[in-house]
Design a protein around this motif. Structure first.
Motif, PDB file in Angstrom:
ATOM      1  N   HIS A   1       0.836  -1.189   0.000  1.00 40.21           N
ATOM      2  CA  HIS A   1       0.000   0.000   0.000  1.00 40.21           C
ATOM      3  C   HIS A   1       0.873   1.243   0.000  1.00 40.21           C
ATOM      4  CE1 HIS A   1      -2.811  -3.060   1.338  1.00 40.21           C
ATOM      5  NE2 HIS A   1      -3.805  -2.202   1.180  1.00 40.21           N
ATOM      6  N   ARG A   2       0.357   2.329  -0.576  1.00 46.66           N
ATOM      7  CA  ARG A   2       1.083   3.591  -0.624  1.00 46.66           C
ATOM      8  C   ARG A   2       0.264   4.668   0.079  1.00 46.66           C
ATOM      9  NH1 ARG A   2       1.413   4.458  -5.852  1.00 46.66           N
ATOM     10  NH2 ARG A   2      -0.237   6.029  -5.974  1.00 46.66           N
ATOM     11  N   PHE A   3       0.932   5.439   0.933  1.00 44.20           N
ATOM     12  CA  PHE A   3       0.300   6.537   1.647  1.00 44.20           C
ATOM     13  C   PHE A   3       1.144   7.798   1.443  1.00 44.20           C
ATOM     14  CE2 PHE A   3      -0.367   2.525   3.848  1.00 44.20           C
ATOM     15  CZ  PHE A   3      -1.756   2.479   3.957  1.00 44.20           C
ATOM     16  N   THR A   4       0.630   8.936   1.825  1.00 42.87           N
ATOM     17  CA  THR A   4       1.370  10.192   1.678  1.00 42.87           C
ATOM     18  C   THR A   4       1.448  10.906   3.023  1.00 42.87           C
ATOM     19  OG1 THR A   4      -0.634  11.417   1.059  1.00 42.87           O
ATOM     20  CG2 THR A   4       0.704  10.478  -0.733  1.00 42.87           C
ATOM     21  N   ALA A   5       2.500  11.706   3.176  1.00 46.39           N
ATOM     22  CA  ALA A   5       2.690  12.492   4.389  1.00 46.39           C
ATOM     23  C   ALA A   5       3.310  13.823   4.007  1.00 46.39           C
ATOM     24  CB  ALA A   5       3.598  11.750   5.374  1.00 46.39           C
TER      25      ALA A   5
END
Length: 324
Positions: free
Chosen positions: A228-232
């Motif tokens: 999974h890919r998330f952003t911050a």
């Protein structure tokens, strides 16, 4: 450091070079300062170009075997176009900007495993040769550090970190390799997940956080990897409740939701596979949030520095034999 490197391609009696980096760890996307110190040899020469190469030891897993090598992540031109007199000293100060995706080599002062260096290269009268080689320490960005500490607060423990040659599809990755930080789950999640691998793809606008979970097989299901890919955001780091944020990410990863899934296709453009084992020679450490990483693998900081030098020097020796 002393003037120990005589440029071989320039012949006996050629100039020597010593590159001195500013003390302390650099940051991804931040400045790296220092100076290149030259000492003239047995005759006057014209230095056409001074380049600094950001180099890294990377791993690549093939179909049957895994090998290691050195790749150039970035090249900087910091000087040139001057006359270096016989036995004269000349200093070239520099400040360059590291790539945002530069791998993290240390956390709370403890080495994590990846090996980076700055290699100096001189061009004189059409001859180009490698000069000094210095180990480079890189610390985490505030958001990266906060995320890693949140894993520690949630009971996860650091196992290893390494650099893999290749690209992660579906991300904005620019460098030819990516960093995997491998952590193991607490007892409460061990029944569902063998390990978690975290990759940061940093850019000026923020972080992409790629999390891969090696899920255990269940009574009615086979084990498999979920990615999974998330952003911050860099700017939101001080205000974010990272424990809650990372916990939400992990729940989604472990549940195997498809909404943020990234195709689990790592490796190079030629279809190299994704590696999920610990890095060779990596320091095994336990992470406790807010305190220094405790090394339990039997390697102390000074020994790690020696390992860095040996790794690159070994590479240079191999290249010299190939050239011979």
């Amino acid at each position: 450091m002393v003037f120990k490197k005589l440029l071989g391609a320039l012949g006996v009696g050629g100039p020597s070079v010593d590159t001195v980096l500013q003390p302390g760890p650099a940051l991804p996307g931040g400045p790296l300062s220092g100076e290149v110190r030259l000492r003239g040899g047995g005759s006057d020469v014209t230095v056409d170009r001074i380049s600094l190469l950001l180099v890294a030891r990377v791993e690549r897993e093939g179909q049957e075997e895994e090998d290691e090598g050195t790749v150039v992540l970035e090249r900087f031109t910091v000087g040139g176009g001057f006359r270096l007199a016989e036995e004269a000293d000349h200093t070239v100060p520099f400040t360059v900007t590291l790539p945002w995706e530069t791998p993290i080599t240390e956390l709370h002062g403890q080495h994590l495993g990846p090996v980076l260096g700055i290699r100096t290269e001189l061009e004189i009268a059409g001859a180009r040769d490698k000069g000094d080689l210095d180990a480079l320490a890189v610390g985490p960005l505030p958001a990266q550090e906060a995320i890693l500490e949140a894993f520690g607060q949630l009971g996860y423990a650091f196992r290893s970190a390494d650099l893999e040659l290749g690209h992660i599809r579906g991300t904005g990755q620019q460098l030819p390799c990516y960093q995997e930080i491998e952590i193991v789950p607490p007892a409460g999640h061990a029944h569902a997940v063998n390990e978690i691998e975290v990759t940061f793809i940093a850019a000026p606008g923020g972080l992409e956080v790629v999390i891969e979970a090696d899920k255990r097989a269940g009574l009615f299901s086979e084990g498999h990897d979920t990615v999974h890919r998330f952003t911050a955001s860099h700017h939101a780091a001080p205000q974010t409740d990272w424990n809650a944020q990372v916990d939400a990410w992990l729940k989604e990863v472990i549940a195997g939701h498809e909404g943020h899934a990234v195709p689990p296709s790592y490796g190079d453009e030629h279809g190299g596979g994704h590696r999920s084992g610990p890095g060779a020679g990596a320091v095994v450490a336990g992470v406790a949030a807010g305190v220094a990483v405790g090394v339990v693998g039997g390697m102390v900081a000074a020994e790690v520095v020696d390992e860095i030098g040996d790794a690159f020097e070994g590479e240079e020796a191999e290249e010299s034999e190939d050239e011979g």
